[in-house]
Design a protein around this motif. Structure first.
Motif, PDB file in Angstrom:
ATOM      1  N   LYS A 388       0.822  -1.202   0.000  1.00 40.08           N
ATOM      2  CA  LYS A 388       0.000   0.000   0.000  1.00 40.08           C
ATOM      3  C   LYS A 388       0.871   1.273   0.000  1.00 40.08           C
ATOM      4  O   LYS A 388       0.601   2.219  -0.743  1.00 40.08           O
ATOM      5  N   ASP A 389       1.923   1.247   0.837  1.00 42.77           N
ATOM      6  CA  ASP A 389       2.725   2.476   0.936  1.00 42.77           C
ATOM      7  C   ASP A 389       3.783   2.591  -0.165  1.00 42.77           C
ATOM      8  O   ASP A 389       4.524   3.576  -0.227  1.00 42.77           O
ATOM      9  N   LYS A 390       3.886   1.586  -1.031  1.00 49.67           N
ATOM     10  CA  LYS A 390       4.806   1.618  -2.182  1.00 49.67           C
ATOM     11  C   LYS A 390       6.233   2.010  -1.778  1.00 49.67           C
ATOM     12  O   LYS A 390       6.874   2.877  -2.376  1.00 49.67           O
ATOM     13  N   THR A 391       6.691   1.356  -0.685  1.00 49.16           N
ATOM     14  CA  THR A 391       8.017   1.707  -0.160  1.00 49.16           C
ATOM     15  C   THR A 391       8.928   0.493  -0.077  1.00 49.16           C
ATOM     16  O   THR A 391       8.498  -0.581   0.345  1.00 49.16           O
ATOM     17  N   ILE A 392      10.213   0.709  -0.450  1.00 50.17           N
ATOM     18  CA  ILE A 392      11.234  -0.330  -0.225  1.00 50.17           C
ATOM     19  C   ILE A 392      11.794  -0.082   1.172  1.00 50.17           C
ATOM     20  O   ILE A 392      12.168   1.051   1.505  1.00 50.17           O
ATOM     21  N   SER A 393      11.856  -1.110   1.988  1.00 51.45           N
ATOM     22  CA  SER A 393      12.247  -0.895   3.389  1.00 51.45           C
ATOM     23  C   SER A 393      13.727  -0.526   3.507  1.00 51.45           C
ATOM     24  O   SER A 393      14.542  -0.851   2.633  1.00 51.45           O
ATOM     25  N   GLY A 394      14.045   0.146   4.639  1.00 52.86           N
ATOM     26  CA  GLY A 394      15.437   0.529   4.913  1.00 52.86           C
ATOM     27  C   GLY A 394      16.324  -0.704   4.987  1.00 52.86           C
ATOM     28  O   GLY A 394      17.452  -0.701   4.502  1.00 52.86           O
TER      29      GLY A 394
END
Ligand code: SER
Length: 881
Positions: A388-394
């Motif tokens: 949903k947040d379209k983010t690659i994690s740190g």
């Protein structure tokens, strides 16, 4: 400014100056890989001369040398790598022009010579030069003045800035004096920019003159060297930059050919886009550094120096990727590096093919890793698109960076193209944690670098440690001898060597317990062992042959220094008592975070989030002494890790344990897993005394505690001091406290009287001060500094003088009790002319790190730093009259 001298010409000028004019011998640059295994890379010109400074090696005749030294500052404590490319003049590799005196000339000579060189030889503009001197070195200040430097151009600075060395964990060091060059006000970082106020890029340190008269041991203790020496260092890239009137070392003729080659390969233009420029500079710098390293025989690896080289090389490759270069590309820059430097450093030309092939092979290896990274990144991108947040994690971005060497910038860019985000804060957190881990591992590097011991371990196997059962063994076999980092067959009297035996009773430093000292001997030889360390289970005796000679294969007797060992054991058992007392007093959340046990003290670190109160410390100390009085036995049992855990033993920090472990118990007081050595009964500790408690980092405290002979010695010394004070004050020891209080009170009232008198004297001087007023456009103008006077007195006099002078602008300042008071008084008729007391006070305060203000006719303020006060007053006066 001189004609444009090239880097090559500057090297020659420097050497000629010292060799022809001042009778120096020219020595060649030593290798970038120093002989000293505790130093990662050659970071300074003085490194090859450490044995001469320490008196281990005879200096030549005359005892003065000049060099142009290859240096590298990357990896380890002197690393500059983070800054490279991001600032206009940091480098991993650089050349240092240096001259050295071994008990020959000193400050009186080198200071005027250095000045002669910068003013007359390379013709730097005197108006741009500043000198810094170590805070207590009045002698150097006087010599600079005598040489012709204006006093206001000489600044004193503290240890951080003006004390140099040592280069490794220990060695020669000393106060230093530096020559700085001001690039000009147009490079000021802020309104307050000055050599004494900030550390921005405007002021360039060009030459460091070190007065090498001290030796620092590994504990940080300083002792004078037998002779007073000189070690100077001038960065060639920086001085070339300054001489040529450019502001970046990358713009000098030394680096330009390489930088241009990088631009050509990547089809990028320099100075178009600041981000691209960083990558261009990094590749330029790193290509040069790696080429020199390979020419000196260092190849990329996963350990020690080789790892540093791999890190530099891969950093260059990552930035190549950012510029859009396909791997392999770096090897194509080698020819330019070699051709630029081959005359000064022929080893580059000799190794041209090797440099090219090593770099190319490393690039190809890294390309495979990067390809894998790209594959993983495309998977991550697909997964992120589903989220949903379209983010690659740190954590994922960090894995890409850490495992596959994938630059974060590339991850960011690729993600952005696909409309995705990357958790940058999470990435940074992972990165910081890794840095912490790296820092912890670094302390062991000198040993891992000693690849020779890895080799010996492979060849001859582990050492059999007999120290749990005995202090002395006969018939041990000499397995290997290492001298000056080379394995050898034998050693003779005077040699300092590392000796490996097939078995030994000497304990090697581990688990916080210091290594043993002792004697290795037979009828032909006597060897003093000063320390024992180990690499895995290879025990290395650091030793000096004091009689006879020895060969590998000889049979010897190895014996522990029992007196020291007894004290070490007592302090190790003390560490266990302290741990138990801490838990009992502060609670079970106390965890050990490291320890160091020596013969003279125990240092114990633990996690705890506040300082301990005096009561708590007293309670801990009392508990330990109670146990010592009760005289519990200390017993050791070998058991499986499982059984040890079941028995409730405390494991020390996060160490890995072998299948079978030693469990050390002190009565019912303590039970810990421990490989160290302990007393049989704790009455051997005699008495415990806490000597300090402090914070070493957030949430970690350190206690130092002593026992046995160390404690008795301290009591004896303290008692002697007490008795001496009692004698001097002619007061019995029991009455000293009252007497001291009385003295302190008397002192306070005397100080107050002195201050009152000083004020009266200064006030007396002030009476006639108004006569200094001059007529000007701001009425009668009086701007004066009278030190040692309080703000109240200044105010009084400002009023008095205003009465006497009539239409006037009065500004009075005083530096007293470490602060500046400022008072300004302006007649009403003058205010109409645009003069404002509030603005005047504000202007002076700003110049001197302070603040102040007030009404247009009267204002006052305070400030801290008097260095600029005279200047500020002069500027003000010029404006007013
Ligand atoms: N050792 C000093 C330095 O490296 C001077 O040569 O700055």
């Amino acid at each position: 400014m001189s004609d444009k001298l090239t880097g090559n010409e500057l090297r020659k000028k420097y050497i000629d100056f010292f060799v022809k004019k001042h009778n120096h011998l020219q020595y060649k640059s030593s290798s970038l890989i120093p002989d000293n295994p505790t130093v990662l890379l050659t970071t300074a010109g003085m490194l090859q001369f450490v044995p001469m400074f320490l008196g281990y090696e005879e200096p030549p005749n005359p005892p003065r040398i000049a060099t142009v030294q290859k240096c590298a500052r990357a990896g380890g404590k002197d690393s500059d790598i983070e800054n490279v490319g991001r600032t206009p003049r940091h480098h991993t590799f650089f050349e240092m022009l240096g001259n050295f005196s071994f008990g020959d000339y000193f400050k009186e000579e080198i200071i005027p010579w250095a000045w002669d060189f910068v003013i007359n030889e390379i013709k730097l503009d005197v108006e741009r030069l500043w000198i810094t001197v170590f805070e207590t070195d009045d002698e150097a200040v006087e010599i600079w003045k005598k040489t012709g430097v204006r006093p206001e151009r000489i600044l004193k600075k503290g240890k951080k800035d003006n004390f140099w060395g040592p280069a490794g964990a220990s060695g020669p060091c000393g106060p230093c004096s530096e020559i700085h060059y001001d690039l000009g006000a147009e490079y000021a970082c802020c309104d307050n920019c000055g050599i004494d106020t900030c550390e921005c890029d405007r002021f360039v340190e060009i030459w460091n003159l070190v007065f090498t008269e001290l030796n620092q041991d590994e504990e940080g203790n300083l002792t004078p060297l037998a002779k007073k020496n000189v070690d100077t260092g001038m960065g060639l890239e920086r001085v070339t930059m300054v001489v040529n009137g450019v502001t970046s070392t990358f713009d000098t003729d030394l680096l330009q050919p390489i930088l241009k080659k990088v631009c050509e390969l990547s089809s990028k233009e320099y100075k178009k886009d600041p981000k691209t420029d960083i990558s261009i500079r990094i590749i330029t710098d790193h290509a040069r550094c790696v080429s020199f390293m390979i020419a000196d025989g260092l190849t990329p690896s996963n350990e020690g120096r080789g790892y540093v080289e791999r890190m530099i090389l891969r950093r260059a490759l990552r930035h190549g990727k950012i510029l859009g270069l396909e791997l392999p590309f770096l090897y194509k820059i080698v020819d330019t590096v070699v051709d630029s430097y081959k005359e000064t450093y022929p080893e580059l030309a000799r190794n041209r093919d090797k440099i090219i092939s090593v770099i190319k092979a490393e690039e190809e290896r890294f390309k495979q890793t990067l390809d894998k990274g790209e594959l993983l990144l495309s998977q991550l991108i697909e997964e992120a698109k589903q989220k949903k947040d379209k983010t690659i994690s740190g954590a994922d971005a960090f894995k890409l960076y850490d495992t596959f060497g994938f630059p974060m910038e590339l991850t960011l860019e690729t993600a952005l193209e696909q409309g995705l985000k990357v958790d940058e804060a999470g990435f940074k957190k992972e990165m910081d944690e890794q840095k912490e881990r790296a820092k912890a591992a670094h302390t062991k590097i000198s040993l891992t670098q000693n690849l020779i011991f890895v080799d010996i371990l492979k060849k001859y196997g582990e050492t059999d440690f007999k120290g749990y059962e005995t202090n002395r063994i006969e018939g041990a076999k000499v397995v290997a001898i290492v001298k000056d980092s080379v394995e050898t067959d034998g050693a003779v009297i005077g040699d300092e060597v590392d000796i490996i035996l097939d078995r030994t009773p000497l304990y090697a430093e581990s688990g916080g317990q210091t290594g043993d000292s002792g004697i290795i001997s037979n009828e032909n030889v006597k060897i003093e062992v000063v320390d024992t360390i180990k690499l895995d289970n290879l025990f290395i005796h650091k030793a000096k042959i004091t009689e006879g000679s020895i060969k590998t294969g000889d049979k010897v007797c190895a014996e522990v220094d029992n007196l020291l060992r007894k004290q070490i054991k007592a302090h190790h058992t003390l560490a266990h008592l302290l741990q138990a007392a801490l838990v009992r007093t502060l609670g079970s959340e106390v965890h050990q975070a490291g320890s160091q046990v020596d013969s003279f003290r125990t240092r114990f670190d633990f996690n705890f989030d506040r300082g301990l109160s005096e009561d708590e410390l007293a309670q801990i100390e009392d508990l330990m002494n109670e146990w010592i009085n009760l005289g519990f036995d200390c017993t050791t049992r070998i058991m499986s890790v499982e059984d040890a855990k079941k028995s409730g033993a405390t494991a020390l920090f996060d160490e890995k344990y072998a299948a079978d472990v030693r469990v050390v118990s002190v009565g019912d007081v303590s039970k810990e897993l421990c490989g160290g050595l302990h007393v049989e009964n704790i009455s051997e500790l005699k008495v415990a005394k806490i000597v300090s408690e402090s914070a070493i980092s957030a949430g970690v405290r350190r206690i130092e505690v002593i026992c046995a002979n160390s404690a008795l010695k301290l009591f004896k010394e303290n008692n002697a001091v007490l008795e001496q004070i009692a004698k001097t004050l002619k007061t019995p020891v029991v009455e000293l406290e009252g007497r001291l209080e009385k003295i302190l009170e008397d002192n306070k009232s005397l100080n107050k009287k002195i201050k009152d008198l000083q004020n009266q004297i200064a006030a007396g001087k002030m009476e006639t001060l108004y006569q200094n007023a001059t007529e000007g456009k701001s009425g009668r103008v009086l701007v004066e500094r009278i030190d040692g006077v309080s703000a109240d007195i200044l105010k009084n006099y400002a009023e008095k003088f205003a009465d006497k002078l009539g239409e006037s602008t009065i500004v009075l300042c005083s530096y007293s009790d470490d602060k500046i008071s400022i008072i300004a008084k302006v007649s009403d008729s003058i205010i109409a002319k645009g003069i404002n007391a509030g603005a005047i006070v504000n202007e002076i305060a700003q110049a001197c790190e302070g603040k102040g203000g007030g009404r247009p006719n009267f204002a006052q303020g305070g400030a801290k730093n008097p260095a600029n006060l005279d200047n500020a007053l002069k500027t003000l006066k010029d404006k007013l009259v």
